[in-house]
Design a protein around this motif. Structure first.
Motif, PDB file in Angstrom:
ATOM      1  N   SER A  94      -1.857 -64.683  -5.037  1.00 44.15           N
ATOM      2  CA  SER A  94      -3.138 -64.012  -4.851  1.00 44.15           C
ATOM      3  C   SER A  94      -3.813 -63.777  -6.195  1.00 44.15           C
ATOM      4  N   GLN A  97      -2.477 -60.687  -7.893  1.00 45.38           N
ATOM      5  CA  GLN A  97      -1.139 -60.900  -8.450  1.00 45.38           C
ATOM      6  C   GLN A  97      -1.226 -61.716  -9.745  1.00 45.38           C
ATOM      7  N   ASP A 136     -11.237 -58.321  -0.395  1.00 50.00           N
ATOM      8  CA  ASP A 136     -10.673 -59.359   0.476  1.00 50.00           C
ATOM      9  C   ASP A 136     -10.572 -60.698  -0.261  1.00 50.00           C
ATOM     10  N   LYS A 139      -7.821 -60.691  -2.785  1.00 46.62           N
ATOM     11  CA  LYS A 139      -6.468 -60.771  -2.226  1.00 46.62           C
ATOM     12  C   LYS A 139      -6.128 -62.183  -1.777  1.00 46.62           C
TER      13      LYS A 139
END
Ligand SMILES: Nc1ncnc2c1ncn2[C@@H]1O[C@H](COP(=O)(O)OP(=O)(O)OP(=O)(O)O)[C@@H](O)[C@H]1O
Ligand SMILES: [Mg+2]
Lengths: 247, 490
Positions: A94, A97, A136, A139
């Motif tokens: 993601s 991340q 969103d 992510k």
């Protein structure tokens, strides 16, 4: 801040940069324009330390350090950010991340403490909002399924979170719609227009320079800077094309 | 530029040359005499105070094993194993039965710590109040040394025992199911295991019970030249549920060590078993010297209607892996799942996959296999989907993805599909890709070093499987993927 001298570089045995010399001071925005295939992206890759690009002559210093002696991730930690002409997809990872791992790698390399999960979330959310990227989107996996314009905005979110000293932005404006161009341009000004920072803005069009006003404009052709000037040079290029100038 | 690359490669290679968890602890062993014959089998059975029927069962297996030949079809290069040059039984110094974990040998607790056993479980081991409840039946070498939460499990009617205890305390249950899923003569290594297995775990979940905690066992091979023959048997009665975690690492040794475990799962009507493995046995050095040989037989039977078995495995270790956790889908509407990540580096060889045998009507199976090969390793997915004639409306979805690092490694996909009922819907997808230079540079330009970049990209590749793991395992598994690929990029 950045001093490039007589830089020669090749890829797969093909010489692309041909004695490029350029000096960028703190607080400055330099636009780099030039015909397709001139070596603009190559310059970005060489500055970023991309494996496979071999420097055969010349030197680059960044804040007094020998940039060419550093690995790509060390250059990033030293404050160099490269906005990619074609941002890369990483399936299964993601954006948040990826970005948090990147930021903490840089911090560790600089001997700083890692950012907490909460602080990181706030920071990335704020940067995302400023650049029209919802949580969103953040992510989702890195650039996977993103439109061309979304990828470019994502580059700017990354730049905002990483907060570099020197940004080399490779055609960040291409693929953006009119409103997104404004958002991204404002973003560059907000994040990078600071006395201790500098920008190398690679672009083909005046429309970005209308928002991010450059202090200097350079024409890169055949792997070297063939002409430098102020903002008026970009306007002249837009009127007359490269033919007249590079010749 | 080239200098930087070479330097990175060199540093990475240097780091890889020291196996992070390659230590060996110093616990005195009680050995069976070296070598394998009927006396060895009798020795093990006697050590375990086993009833006569168990000894007979072992001897039958031993005699059958003598007539069998080693497997030769897997895509593995297996050095000849001298079965007479190994010990078949070792246990830590005999101790009185333990009342609590405080009595566990501190050396063993220290080993767990070095292993990086998840904090929650360490708390459990340390007896911290309010620690998340994961029952740990710790298998150290071949003998269970500690069992926690036994009381609470007992209150729920769950039986969670070392297999030796279960043989003594629940002989009828064990006798009914032992060898019912993996018959003694199933294959060479399973047959050997049936003769000489020294310990392992038995779980029984009674009808309608949802096991109140995740069951976790840590295996560790510790004695030089000691083959490890674990035996696991899990029976989920009607409408029950259990999640079982198995994880392991091994200390560095020069001799190759054989590990031939057998795991049998039985799910009755509406029962569900989730079996998760993280396997990180010593893979050998960069030249392949000294690693574990991992020849495991894992099989489940979904015996009851609507029963479900889910295998999830992360395989990063061992010099040679030969392993096909499988499901016999006998019950109507039963479900089998197989999620696998297998990493091979240096000279490792892995031949792994699954078998989904559809017998029951409306049975379904899902296979997701992610193979990652680096160095000079070989990684093979071998899978069988079989649909028997009477199995109406079977569905299977198989996805096999291979990721290559470098150009000296191999990835192979060998799917076997045998369909004897035309109503079956079988889908198979396979991809092979490489970590691209673009991805590597992108990540490095953002600040990641080469190793972290590989770990990140590989974890992304394996995400579909990793997210099947229970939380504490997922974190450990992510780290393992990175560690096991160290030195694979330059
Ligand atoms: N691997 C390679 N081998 C040989 N030539 C290459 C290789 N990679 C790039 N080139 C060449 O290098 C030259 C410079 O490419 P570069 O991408 O730097 O151009 P650019 O100025 O960014 O162009 P554009 O405006 O189209 O983005 C091009 O002629 C390109 O074809
Ligand atoms: Mg370009």
């Amino acid at each position: 801040m950045l001093k490039i001298e007589n830089l020669h570089a090749e890829i797969d045995g093909k010489q692309i940069l041909n004695g490029l010399t350029l000096s960028v001071g703190a607080g400055e925005v330099h636009a780099i324009m030039g015909p397709n295939g001139a070596g603009k992206s190559t310059l970005g890759y060489v500055l970023g330390g991309r494996p496979g690009y071999e420097v055969t002559q010349g030197s680059v210093s960044f804040e007094g350090q020998d940039l060419l002696d550093m690995a790509a991730n060390e250059r990033a930690a030293a404050g160099l950010f490269l906005g990619f002409q074609y941002p890369v997809e990483i399936p299964g990872v993601s954006n948040v991340q990826f970005l948090r791992t990147a930021l903490n790698s840089q911090r560790r390399a600089r001997g700083e403490a890692e950012i907490s999960a909460g602080d990181f979330l706030r920071l990335s959310k704020a940067e995302g909002e400023a650049l029209g990227m919802s949580m969103d989107m953040l992510k989702r996996n890195v650039n996977v399924g993103f439109s061309g314009g979304e990828k470019k905005r994502n580059e700017m979110v990354q730049m905002g979170v990483i907060d570099p000293k020197l940004a080399v932005l490779d055609e960040t404006d291409s693929g953006l719609d009119i409103d997104a161009l404004r958002v991204v341009g404002d973003g560059i000004n907000r994040i990078m227009r600071q006395p201790h920072k500098a920008v190398l803005l690679i672009t083909h069009y005046q429309r970005l320079l209308d928002i991010v006003a450059p202090d200097f404009v350079h024409v890169l052709a055949d792997g070297r800077i063939v002409r430098s000037g102020g903002p008026e040079l970009a306007l002249q290029l837009e009127r007359e094309g490269y033919g007249a100038i590079a010749a | 530029m080239t200098d930087i690359r070479n330097r990175e490669a060199q540093e990475a290679a240097d780091r890889a040359s020291t196996y992070e968890w390659g230590f060996s602890s110093d616990i005195e062993q009680d050995f069976a005499p070296k070598g394998l014959n009927e006396d060895t089998v009798r020795f093990i059975s006697a050590k375990k105070n086993e009833p006569e029927w168990m000894l007979e069962w072992r001897l039958k297996a031993y005699r059958a094993w003598l007539t069998m030949e080693e497997v030769s079809w897997a895509k593995l290069d297996i050095p000849a194993i001298d079965f007479q040059d190994a010990y078949y039984y070792a246990e830590p110094r005999a101790k009185p039965k333990l009342g609590s974990l405080d009595e566990v040998d501190p050396e063993i607790l220290r080993v767990y710590e070095k292993l990086g056993i998840p904090i929650e479980e360490q708390k459990v081991l340390a007896g911290v109040e309010g620690a998340r409840r994961v029952a740990v039946d710790a298998v150290f070498d071949s003998v269970s040394v500690a069992t926690t939460f036994r009381k609470e499990l007992e209150a729920a009617g769950v039986i969670f025992r070392s297999i030796s205890e279960a043989i003594r305390e629940y002989p009828d249950l064990v006798r009914q199911y032992l060898g019912s899923v993996v018959p003694q003569r199933d294959n060479y290594f399973a047959c050997l295991n049936s003769a000489v297995f020294s310990d392992g775990t038995f779980v029984y979940i009674p009808e309608g019970v949802r096991c109140p905690m995740e069951l976790s066992t840590y295996f560790r091979i510790n004695a030089e030249n000691t083959g490890q023959f674990e035996r696991t048997l899990i029976v989920a009665d009607k409408g029950s549920y259990v999640s079982y975690l198995e994880g392991c690492t091994a200390p560095m040794r020069d001799e190759n060590q054989l590990h031939a475990a057998v795991v049998e799962l039985v799910a009755l009507d509406d029962a569900e078993i989730k079996y998760s493995t993280v396997q990180n046995w010593y893979p050998g050095d960069a030249e392949g010297k000294g690693g574990i040989y991992n020849f495991v037989t894992k099989r489940a039977i979904c015996a009851g209607a609507r029963s479900k078995v889910s295998w999830t495995q992360v395989e990063t270790g061992s010099a040679i892996t030969w392993k096909y956790p499988s499901c016999i889908l006998k019950g109507e509407g039963s479900v089998g799942e197989f999620y696998s990540v297998a990493v091979t580096n240096n000279r490792q060889q892995a031949d792994t996959g699954t078998k989904m045998i559809h017998i029951g009507k409306n049975s379904r199976s899902t296979i997701v296999s992610k193979g990652i090969s680096a160095g000079k390793s070989n990684n093979t997915y071998r899978g069988l989907v079989r649909v028997n004639a009477g199995a109406e409306n079977v569905r299977n979805f198989t996805q096999c993805d291979s990721l290559l690092l470098g150009d000296q490694c191999g990835a192979h996909t060998v799917p076997y599909i045998e369909v004897k009922n035309p109503s079956a819907q079988i889908e198979h997808e396979a991809t092979t890709s490489k970590i691209s230079d673009d991805q590597m540079f992108y990540a490095q330009q953002r600040g990641l070093n080469a190793e972290d970049a590989v770990a990140l990209i590989v974890n992304g590749f394996a995400k579909e499987v990793l997210q099947q793991l229970p939380m504490e395992f997922a974190v450990e598994a992510q780290k393992l993927l990175g560690i096991s690929l160290e030195g694979s990029v330059g």
